[in-house]
Design an enzyme around this catalytic site. Sequence first.
Site, PDB file in Angstrom:
ATOM      1  N   LYS A 192       0.793  -1.192   0.207  1.00 26.91           N
ATOM      2  CA  LYS A 192       0.080  -0.198   0.196  1.00 26.91           C
ATOM      3  C   LYS A 192       0.964   1.341   0.113  1.00 26.91           C
ATOM      4  CE  LYS A 192      -4.188  -1.312   2.576  1.00 26.91           C
ATOM      5  NZ  LYS A 192      -4.897  -0.756   3.811  1.00 26.91           N
ATOM      6  N   GLY A 205      -8.501   6.976  -1.793  1.00 28.16           N
ATOM      7  CA  GLY A 205      -9.440   6.757  -2.811  1.00 28.16           C
ATOM      8  C   GLY A 205      -9.376   5.380  -3.462  1.00 28.16           C
ATOM      9  N   GLY A 206      -8.792   4.433  -2.733  1.00 30.39           N
ATOM     10  CA  GLY A 206      -8.702   2.959  -3.224  1.00 30.39           C
ATOM     11  C   GLY A 206      -7.604   2.863  -4.206  1.00 30.39           C
ATOM     12  N   GLU A 219       0.707  -5.093   4.100  1.00 28.79           N
ATOM     13  CA  GLU A 219      -0.172  -5.643   5.039  1.00 28.79           C
ATOM     14  C   GLU A 219      -0.516  -7.129   4.791  1.00 28.79           C
ATOM     15  OE1 GLU A 219      -3.923  -3.224   5.252  1.00 28.79           O
ATOM     16  OE2 GLU A 219      -2.728  -1.675   6.489  1.00 28.79           O
ATOM     17  N   PHE A 235      -2.851  -9.731   3.106  1.00 29.74           N
ATOM     18  CA  PHE A 235      -4.015  -9.377   2.211  1.00 29.74           C
ATOM     19  C   PHE A 235      -5.131 -10.360   2.671  1.00 29.74           C
ATOM     20  CE2 PHE A 235      -6.590 -10.759  -1.470  1.00 29.74           C
ATOM     21  CZ  PHE A 235      -6.992  -9.205  -1.877  1.00 29.74           C
ATOM     22  N   HIS A 273     -16.022  -3.670   5.875  1.00 32.25           N
ATOM     23  CA  HIS A 273     -15.452  -2.655   6.128  1.00 32.25           C
ATOM     24  C   HIS A 273     -16.358  -1.871   7.003  1.00 32.25           C
ATOM     25  CE1 HIS A 273     -13.527   1.440   4.693  1.00 32.25           C
ATOM     26  NE2 HIS A 273     -14.403   1.780   5.361  1.00 32.25           N
ATOM     27  N   GLU A 322     -11.430   3.844   9.951  1.00 33.90           N
ATOM     28  CA  GLU A 322     -11.583   2.464   9.155  1.00 33.90           C
ATOM     29  C   GLU A 322     -11.023   1.478   9.716  1.00 33.90           C
ATOM     30  OE1 GLU A 322     -12.372   4.754   4.948  1.00 33.90           O
ATOM     31  OE2 GLU A 322     -10.433   4.007   5.189  1.00 33.90           O
ATOM     32  N   ARG A 371     -11.082  14.057   7.497  1.00 33.10           N
ATOM     33  CA  ARG A 371     -11.764  15.143   6.830  1.00 33.10           C
ATOM     34  C   ARG A 371     -13.287  14.759   6.953  1.00 33.10           C
ATOM     35  NH1 ARG A 371     -12.925  11.205   2.782  1.00 33.10           N
ATOM     36  NH2 ARG A 371     -11.037  10.100   2.186  1.00 33.10           N
ATOM     37  N   ARG A 374     -24.083   5.883  -4.136  1.00 31.10           N
ATOM     38  CA  ARG A 374     -23.298   6.633  -5.050  1.00 31.10           C
ATOM     39  C   ARG A 374     -23.591   6.675  -6.225  1.00 31.10           C
ATOM     40  NH1 ARG A 374     -17.257   7.136  -2.525  1.00 31.10           N
ATOM     41  NH2 ARG A 374     -17.598   6.949  -0.089  1.00 31.10           N
TER      42      ARG A 374
END
Length: 445
Positions: free
Chosen positions: A157, A163-164, A199, A201, A207, A273, A290, A336
């Site tokens: 990562k 943003g993925g 990390e 996987f 989530h 998260e 944020r 969304r």
Amino acid sequence: MFKKILIANRGEIALRVIRTAREMGVKTVVVYSQPDEGSLPVLLADESVCVGPAASNASYLNIPNILSAALMTGAEAIHPGYGFMAENPDFAEMCGEHGIVFIGPTPESMRALGSKAGGREIAANSGVPTVPGTGVLESVDEALLSAKQIGYPVLLKASAGGGGRGQKVVRTQEELRSAFGQAQEEARLYFGDPAIIMEKFLEEFRHVEVQVMGDGQGHVIHIGERDCSIQRRNQKLIEEAPSTLPDTLRQEILAAGVRLAKFVNYAGAGTLEFIVDRDGNYYFMEMNTRIQVEHCVSEEISGLDFVKLQLEIAAGEGLRLLQEDIVLRGHAIECRINAEDPNKDFRPAAGKIDNVHFAGGPGVRVDSHAYTGYVIPPHYDSLIGKLIVHGDDRDHAIRRMKRALDETVVQGPKTTIPLYIKIMENPFYRRGAVMTNFLKTRMEM
Ligand code: ADP
Ligand code: ADP
Ligand code: MG
């Protein structure tokens, strides 16, 4: 309270901030790029300033132009929305140097928590479990050694990613050898920072994220949690609040979120998260310092206005709410609405909206900058609106969402609405059996 604020963002979130500011009697200035000149936030704000051409680097990320716009218009504070400048501590610091309030946490806590490596370190220090993994990896050899300890598959990562984006699954030693340098290079290119962490996987999990608010003086509360497991390419599509976790586990995760935010004396709105696996183990993933896209579902069940809370905290009025004041009612879901073709691997579908009609009626909220005749520019993300419903319980919310989706018409670009209608009818979704691999395993996408 501020008399005038500047909004350094675009689209639905710029509109969201304008709406609350207007209700509070706060004047708004919105900055925009050339193709956004005819956008709804620009039409609705009290003032607007063009800060550059289409490319984000030249406009929404153009710090000198944004600060000049604030100084020129006499805005006392800047709301960064999400994305763009929202998690940039250097920008927050520069705002301060120019006598402008950054509506968000301090640059110090943004620096500490803004990177995934920093977040993991703070989690460890505050006794919150993290996914088995590492800090910033300096070399391929270090990466190979860590992967051996953690066990393949592992995930590389970008520590500054978001943003993925900036994630790479690696299944073997050979793959890791070639992927590591590549990941560093891509992280440098996309996020301006080559730092990479590793990390374990995980294949299947929920989530779940905790909404917090802090006053920067040690007072931190949570406003419940959200489940954001319906994703594509590590990006959220549908979110709901509350989660369907058993209550003891939910309380544990909420407490962990508050503990972590307290550790850094957090100010403003933030989200922690977590990954929650089948066995009820939970691991901290990252903190977003944020307001978040999906904040609306928590607003619906709490009856609070998060942008108002953000403005009050930033203006020095503090956070008057205590934990026991937070009462959560019913169940909320957000879809969304992206201008994308879900049948063509979510390919973006920019272009003119020939006709748009949103749902209404009881328990329906629409946060959207779309209007009939609006041309979706191809330069930014594909979110054209959020459809949010609030119901008595989860089942009621699902039926309400289905009804609202059926009512909504978007002619012109393809959208994710037809996919959401199918999801609302999906038996696994309806009984809450939802993990991040839902689209692949339950929808064959
Ligand atoms: P949320 O958790 O609020 O849904 P997302 O992760 O979906 O947030 O991101 C919201 C927006 O912010 C998206 O436009 C995303 O591309 C952008 N974004 C988030 N983090 C970063 C980052 N570190 N760099 C660039 N863009 C980001
Ligand atoms: P971003 O900053 O891009 O939001 P996150 O670390 O929050 O990055 O991860 C985004 C998504 O990627 C998560 O919601 C999850 O679906 C997936 N993900 C993150 N960490 C792991 C992991 N260790 N194993 C598998 N998937 C992961
Ligand atoms: Mg994330």
